[in-house]
Motif scaffolding. Structure first.
Motif, PDB file in Angstrom:
ATOM      1  N   VAL A  82       3.844   9.173  15.858  1.00 29.51           N
ATOM      2  CA  VAL A  82       4.800   8.532  14.851  1.00 29.51           C
ATOM      3  C   VAL A  82       6.409   9.553  14.908  1.00 29.51           C
ATOM      4  CG1 VAL A  82       5.681   7.906  12.565  1.00 29.51           C
ATOM      5  CG2 VAL A  82       3.404   7.076  13.689  1.00 29.51           C
ATOM      6  N   LEU A  83       6.135  11.009  14.919  1.00 29.70           N
ATOM      7  CA  LEU A  83       7.460  11.344  14.611  1.00 29.70           C
ATOM      8  C   LEU A  83       8.275  11.021  15.679  1.00 29.70           C
ATOM      9  CD1 LEU A  83       8.530  13.732  12.889  1.00 29.70           C
ATOM     10  CD2 LEU A  83       7.063  15.199  14.795  1.00 29.70           C
ATOM     11  N   PHE A  84       7.795  11.224  17.278  1.00 31.62           N
ATOM     12  CA  PHE A  84       8.268  11.010  18.123  1.00 31.62           C
ATOM     13  C   PHE A  84       8.514   9.585  18.789  1.00 31.62           C
ATOM     14  CE2 PHE A  84       6.409  15.132  18.777  1.00 31.62           C
ATOM     15  CZ  PHE A  84       7.891  16.072  18.825  1.00 31.62           C
ATOM     16  N   ASN A  85       8.234   8.478  18.776  1.00 35.99           N
ATOM     17  CA  ASN A  85       8.297   7.768  19.175  1.00 35.99           C
ATOM     18  C   ASN A  85       8.753   6.272  17.748  1.00 35.99           C
ATOM     19  OD1 ASN A  85       7.510   7.823  21.588  1.00 35.99           O
ATOM     20  ND2 ASN A  85       5.091   7.624  20.750  1.00 35.99           N
ATOM     21  N   SER A  86       9.093   6.701  16.598  1.00 35.61           N
ATOM     22  CA  SER A  86       9.186   6.024  15.013  1.00 35.61           C
ATOM     23  C   SER A  86      10.840   5.987  15.312  1.00 35.61           C
ATOM     24  CB  SER A  86       8.538   5.400  14.048  1.00 35.61           C
ATOM     25  OG  SER A  86       7.604   5.873  14.177  1.00 35.61           O
ATOM     26  N   LYS A  87      11.652   4.671  15.532  1.00 34.22           N
ATOM     27  CA  LYS A  87      13.118   5.141  14.842  1.00 34.22           C
ATOM     28  C   LYS A  87      13.718   4.736  13.526  1.00 34.22           C
ATOM     29  CE  LYS A  87      13.494   2.532  19.725  1.00 34.22           C
ATOM     30  NZ  LYS A  87      12.793   2.638  19.910  1.00 34.22           N
ATOM     31  N   SER A  88      11.863   3.775  13.187  1.00 39.38           N
ATOM     32  CA  SER A  88      12.386   4.380  11.273  1.00 39.38           C
ATOM     33  C   SER A  88      11.563   3.664  11.193  1.00 39.38           C
ATOM     34  CB  SER A  88      13.425   3.128  11.127  1.00 39.38           C
ATOM     35  OG  SER A  88      12.876   1.635  11.229  1.00 39.38           O
ATOM     36  N   LEU A  89      11.393   3.990   9.531  1.00 38.45           N
ATOM     37  CA  LEU A  89      10.176   3.832   8.862  1.00 38.45           C
ATOM     38  C   LEU A  89      10.237   3.013   7.376  1.00 38.45           C
ATOM     39  CD1 LEU A  89       9.132   8.273   8.562  1.00 38.45           C
ATOM     40  CD2 LEU A  89       8.304   6.786   9.691  1.00 38.45           C
ATOM     41  N   PRO A  90       8.936   2.326   7.586  1.00 40.03           N
ATOM     42  CA  PRO A  90       9.026   2.040   6.202  1.00 40.03           C
ATOM     43  C   PRO A  90      10.128   2.487   4.615  1.00 40.03           C
ATOM     44  CG  PRO A  90       7.097   1.673   6.641  1.00 40.03           C
ATOM     45  CD  PRO A  90       7.540   2.720   7.189  1.00 40.03           C
ATOM     46  N   GLN A 136       9.004  -1.618   1.227  1.00 37.75           N
ATOM     47  CA  GLN A 136       8.300  -2.337   2.217  1.00 37.75           C
ATOM     48  C   GLN A 136       6.850  -1.519   1.452  1.00 37.75           C
ATOM     49  OE1 GLN A 136      10.248  -0.882   6.087  1.00 37.75           O
ATOM     50  NE2 GLN A 136      10.919  -3.427   5.945  1.00 37.75           N
ATOM     51  N   ALA A 137       6.486  -0.302   1.521  1.00 37.67           N
ATOM     52  CA  ALA A 137       5.521   0.432   1.199  1.00 37.67           C
ATOM     53  C   ALA A 137       5.264  -0.319  -0.915  1.00 37.67           C
ATOM     54  CB  ALA A 137       5.740   1.930   0.836  1.00 37.67           C
ATOM     55  N   LYS A 138       6.067  -0.318  -1.459  1.00 31.49           N
ATOM     56  CA  LYS A 138       5.639  -0.665  -2.162  1.00 31.49           C
ATOM     57  C   LYS A 138       5.001  -2.119  -2.373  1.00 31.49           C
ATOM     58  CE  LYS A 138       8.284   1.521  -5.292  1.00 31.49           C
ATOM     59  NZ  LYS A 138       9.045   1.469  -6.607  1.00 31.49           N
ATOM     60  N   ASP A 139       5.375  -2.575  -1.436  1.00 28.42           N
ATOM     61  CA  ASP A 139       4.682  -4.760  -1.183  1.00 28.42           C
ATOM     62  C   ASP A 139       3.606  -4.048  -0.680  1.00 28.42           C
ATOM     63  OD1 ASP A 139       6.783  -5.264  -2.160  1.00 28.42           O
ATOM     64  OD2 ASP A 139       8.110  -5.899   0.454  1.00 28.42           O
ATOM     65  N   VAL A 140       2.268  -3.271  -0.154  1.00 28.75           N
ATOM     66  CA  VAL A 140       1.266  -3.130   0.746  1.00 28.75           C
ATOM     67  C   VAL A 140       0.434  -3.169   0.063  1.00 28.75           C
ATOM     68  CG1 VAL A 140       0.018  -2.111   1.678  1.00 28.75           C
ATOM     69  CG2 VAL A 140       2.687  -2.134   2.967  1.00 28.75           C
ATOM     70  N   PRO A 141      -0.453  -4.486  -0.545  1.00 26.52           N
ATOM     71  CA  PRO A 141      -1.734  -4.620  -1.538  1.00 26.52           C
ATOM     72  C   PRO A 141      -2.513  -3.100  -1.268  1.00 26.52           C
ATOM     73  CG  PRO A 141      -1.860  -5.911  -0.435  1.00 26.52           C
ATOM     74  CD  PRO A 141      -0.517  -5.627   0.173  1.00 26.52           C
ATOM     75  N   ILE A 142      -2.562  -2.683  -3.105  1.00 31.62           N
ATOM     76  CA  ILE A 142      -2.995  -1.302  -2.750  1.00 31.62           C
ATOM     77  C   ILE A 142      -4.627  -0.724  -1.799  1.00 31.62           C
ATOM     78  CG2 ILE A 142      -4.680  -1.311  -4.656  1.00 31.62           C
ATOM     79  CD1 ILE A 142      -3.113   1.408  -4.934  1.00 31.62           C
ATOM     80  N   TYR A 143      -5.666  -1.923  -1.933  1.00 33.41           N
ATOM     81  CA  TYR A 143      -6.427  -2.470  -1.255  1.00 33.41           C
ATOM     82  C   TYR A 143      -6.131  -1.529   0.892  1.00 33.41           C
ATOM     83  CZ  TYR A 143      -6.228  -7.196   0.385  1.00 33.41           C
ATOM     84  OH  TYR A 143      -5.494  -8.001   1.102  1.00 33.41           O
ATOM     85  N   LEU A 144      -5.354  -2.305   0.663  1.00 41.59           N
ATOM     86  CA  LEU A 144      -5.064  -1.776   2.501  1.00 41.59           C
ATOM     87  C   LEU A 144      -4.664  -0.814   1.819  1.00 41.59           C
ATOM     88  CD1 LEU A 144      -2.770  -5.321   3.375  1.00 41.59           C
ATOM     89  CD2 LEU A 144      -5.193  -5.158   3.878  1.00 41.59           C
ATOM     90  N   TRP A 145      -4.166   0.063   1.748  1.00 36.01           N
ATOM     91  CA  TRP A 145      -4.191   1.683   1.874  1.00 36.01           C
ATOM     92  C   TRP A 145      -5.383   2.296   2.176  1.00 36.01           C
ATOM     93  CZ3 TRP A 145       0.722   3.485   3.030  1.00 36.01           C
ATOM     94  CH2 TRP A 145       1.818   2.877   2.525  1.00 36.01           C
ATOM     95  N   PHE A 146      -6.465   1.709   2.044  1.00 42.48           N
ATOM     96  CA  PHE A 146      -7.199   1.675   2.337  1.00 42.48           C
ATOM     97  C   PHE A 146      -8.825   2.321   2.839  1.00 42.48           C
ATOM     98  CE2 PHE A 146      -5.361   3.354  -1.483  1.00 42.48           C
ATOM     99  CZ  PHE A 146      -5.037   4.796  -1.695  1.00 42.48           C
TER     100      PHE A 146
END
Length: 149
Positions: free
Chosen positions: A53-61, A65-75
């Motif tokens: 991710v460090l070497f291949n991501s041009k931008s991070l969420p 955007q991170a808050k829009d992810v439903p809690i269950y999808l994190w785990f």
């Protein structure tokens, strides 16, 4: 990338999963603890993922955007990953890699066809067809042939 390129990448991914399953099952046998092998595998996977991710991501969420992810999808993906992979590491030394991988792929494919038919997991609808049914039955026959001793 064209469809053939994607199919080749999917095939290579399957080879990599079989290799990691065999290697990490071996680790679980040596440590006498398949769940510890899973922990080690996931920790090293986290490190490799971080570097990629460090070497291949041009931008991070963004935070929004991170808050829009439903809690269950994190785990839940991680939970099912640990359960599935740990079962692989536990069963490979007992069944052999060909038997375990063939049964694991059978479970994945049957679930995928059913989930696609009903649109589970917010996936696109892919109705069960006669071709898919014949494919699944052929795969089951193949698994039987692979596993006949």
């Amino acid at each position: 990338m064209n469809n053939y390129g994607l199919l080749i990448l999917a095939f290579i991914g399957g080879v990599f999963l079989a290799i990691q399953g065999g290697l990490n099952a071996q680790l679980g046998v040596i440590l006498r603890h398949p769940l510890l092998a899973s922990l080690i595998a996931f920790f090293s996977s986290t490190l490799f993922s971080f570097v990629f991710v460090l070497f291949n991501s041009k931008s991070l969420p963004t935070i929004v955007q991170a808050k829009d992810v439903p809690i269950y999808l994190w785990f839940t993906g991680g939970l099912f990953s640990v359960l599935g992979i740990s079962l692989y590491y536990y069963t490979i030394p007992k069944l052999g890699i060909a038997t375990m991988i063939s049964m694991g792929l059978c479970g994945q494919l049957i679930f995928a066809v059913i989930a696609g038919n009903y649109g589970w997991l917010s996936l696109p609808l892919e109705p069960i067809t006669l071709k898919k049914t014949i494919g699944i039955l052929s795969m089951i026959l193949g698994i039987v042939l692979i596993n006949i001793k």
